[in-house]
Design a protein around this motif. Sequence first.
Motif, mmCIF file in Angstrom:
data_model
loop_
_atom_site.group_PDB
_atom_site.id
_atom_site.type_symbol
_atom_site.label_atom_id
_atom_site.label_comp_id
_atom_site.label_asym_id
_atom_site.label_seq_id
_atom_site.Cartn_x
_atom_site.Cartn_y
_atom_site.Cartn_z
ATOM 1 N N GLN A 144 0.842 -1.199 0.000
ATOM 2 C CA GLN A 144 0.000 0.000 0.000
ATOM 3 C C GLN A 144 0.873 1.243 0.000
ATOM 4 N N THR A 145 0.521 2.212 -0.828
ATOM 5 C CA THR A 145 1.255 3.469 -0.858
ATOM 6 C C THR A 145 0.274 4.628 -0.834
ATOM 7 N N ALA A 146 0.757 5.778 -0.422
ATOM 8 C CA ALA A 146 -0.091 6.964 -0.379
ATOM 9 C C ALA A 146 -0.340 7.467 -1.790
ATOM 10 N N PRO A 147 -1.473 8.124 -2.022
ATOM 11 C CA PRO A 147 -1.729 8.686 -3.350
ATOM 12 C C PRO A 147 -0.693 9.745 -3.688
ATOM 13 N N ARG A 148 -0.503 9.956 -4.960
ATOM 14 C CA ARG A 148 0.419 10.998 -5.393
ATOM 15 C C ARG A 148 -0.081 12.347 -4.916
ATOM 16 N N SER A 149 0.840 13.170 -4.373
ATOM 17 C CA SER A 149 0.464 14.481 -3.862
ATOM 18 C C SER A 149 0.628 15.566 -4.919
ATOM 19 N N ALA A 150 1.372 15.292 -5.960
ATOM 20 C CA ALA A 150 1.622 16.291 -6.999
ATOM 21 C C ALA A 150 1.013 15.826 -8.312
ATOM 22 N N ASN A 151 0.629 16.795 -9.136
ATOM 23 C CA ASN A 151 0.036 16.469 -10.428
ATOM 24 C C ASN A 151 1.072 16.362 -11.534
ATOM 25 N N ASP A 152 2.288 16.833 -11.286
ATOM 26 C CA ASP A 152 3.318 16.817 -12.314
ATOM 27 C C ASP A 152 3.916 15.426 -12.446
ATOM 28 N N ALA A 153 4.008 14.944 -13.682
ATOM 29 C CA ALA A 153 4.611 13.639 -13.957
ATOM 30 C C ALA A 153 5.704 13.807 -15.001
#
Length: 302
Positions: free
Chosen positions: A27-36
């Motif tokens: 399990q991992t936390a959702p991405r906090s940034a929108n930049d990929a």
Amino acid sequence: MTAHPLKTLGRAAALLLATASLPACAQTAPRSANDADPALWVVKDQDTTIYLFGTVHVLKPGLTWFDEAVKTAFDKSDTLVLELVMPDTATMQGLVQAKGANPTGPTLTERLPADKRPVFIKAVTDLGLPATALDRVKPWLAATTLSVVPLGKLGYDQANGPEEVLTTAAKAGNKRIEGLETAEQQLGYFAGLSDTAQLSFLTSTLDELPKLGSTMSEMVDDWAAGDPDKLAKLLNEDLKTTPELGKVLLADRNARWAKWIEARMAKPGTVFVAVGAGHLAGSESVQAMLAKDGVKATRIAY
């Protein structure tokens, strides 16, 4: 097989072809940034440039990736090459029925180990389908469906995926669009798997369904961070249990695509190749296959 599930499965069957099955992960936390900043490579000589870009077929809205080096490379290209150019819905549905239906013999529920049958039935009904809706399809199609369709409930959409975005941009820019394979070929890879491999694919999919959300979050994180090594580790771990799947859906296709790239280098021009990120990661990646023939793919830093 009824018409109802076919309408759902027609598009779904093509979505998972890049990675074959979803890898297990924590399990991992959702991405906090929108930049990929997904990974991008280039193969070039004096008059030919071929960019290699890995995709995740379905994404949530809001992730910004079609910019910087990726957009620059795409804009320079005169041709977009995808795994396949998707046929119309009716054609796809016909292919899925031809390759995935199993109208006779024991039902798929009956073919599963006894301890997996309740899990399978619950997974099917959780999609809003009757418990017997997938009983007359082959195991590979059931596994694909159960892996892909729930992603919509988690907010993932093919419309946000790179293939859709790139295709729209290519059409707007009057770029040529080609496919490395046809839908019939891709579905044929699944249908051609041994019965043992197909059932293994299905049972492993059932085992991983509770972690589907965290799996996709992890995969998208690795993709967005431009980390093919972590992505390869996830994929390789999953494929240890289904080596035939890895050979047919990854290694063999990567080798063919590498040969296509080598042949294309003989003609001038600039090409943007976009395939599933799993094909550009690991020891049997497209880049590794190219390297065996003395062709270097260079990572573009950005």
